[in-house]
Design an enzyme around this catalytic site. Sequence first.
Site, short mmCIF file in Angstrom:
data_model
loop_
_atom_site.label_atom_id
_atom_site.label_comp_id
_atom_site.label_asym_id
_atom_site.label_seq_id
_atom_site.Cartn_x
_atom_site.Cartn_y
_atom_site.Cartn_z
CD GLU A 36 -2.92 -0.68 -0.12
OE1 GLU A 36 -3.06 0.39 -0.54
OE2 GLU A 36 -3.56 -1.68 -0.52
CE1 TYR A 119 -7.09 2.97 -0.39
CE2 TYR A 119 -4.67 2.92 -0.28
CZ TYR A 119 -6.05 2.36 -0.68
OH TYR A 119 -5.59 1.28 -1.44
CG ASP A 137 -8.40 3.19 -4.94
OD1 ASP A 137 -9.40 3.13 -5.05
OD2 ASP A 137 -7.26 2.37 -5.54
#
Length: 289
Positions: A36, A119, A137
């Site tokens: 990520e 996020y 996202d």
Amino acid sequence: MTLPYLAPVLDWYSANARDLPWRAPTATPWSVLVSEVMLQQTPVSRVLPAHRAWLARWPSPAALAADPPAAAVRQWDRLGYPRRALRLHETASIVTRRHDGQVPSSRDELLKLPGIGAYTAAAVAVFAFGRRHAVLDTNVRRVLARLASGREFPGPQPSTAEYRLAESLLPADTAVAARWSVAVMELGALTCTAARPRCMECPLAPQCTWLAAGRPPAKARRVGQRYEGTDRQCRGRLLALLRESPEPVWLKNFDAVWPDDSQRARALDGLVADGLVDPLPDGRFALPA
């Protein structure tokens, strides 16, 4: 509200999902967290080899924490936005000290880690631990904007209304909600793309407000960021010289990689301020010790 969308998207995902290492059943929370961070503003094709090499070298937070920050910056190589490497090193150190080397599973604890925003915290909690959170996202936001609002693109930042919509679409079952989240993200990445959406292949085409309206274009078209000649490119050149040098670098050696004196000095000052470069007492510069 999610029911009309759920089955078509999950069926599509089962048939079309990419085989990515951080989605494997054996993927660790550390693998998901690293992916990520690497995927922030970086395409999957560039992240795949970098992620593989990173996990081979540092399969756990403790392994990374045992090495100096300079090793993380060197390993990051040309992936871009190298402060992410420092943040990952800081995160590994904190996880090792405060969490017994285990990536925390709650969104609130993840948010306390360096460089982990709303996020990323939600994504790690959902994709690594199966928690039930809205994961917004760019891809998910684009799908929802077209599907529910009839707009080609969402606004520059997620709004309260977007979060409410995303949360309202989450299935009640946590495992199904986690799969729904990754499936919508994949739909945006592969089919409901920004430049060339393949609407006739989309499982939500019959329900899409934007498609039903004739795919009206956004009033303001997005312009790609210029890179050539920018401070960011200059910073990358200076860092590349430091990564490739076995010894600290003298100031004069930077002249060879960037001709503009003022821009070079500004970029080097910025790297020092960001903690990516250490000025040494003898006048040389090195990656952070």
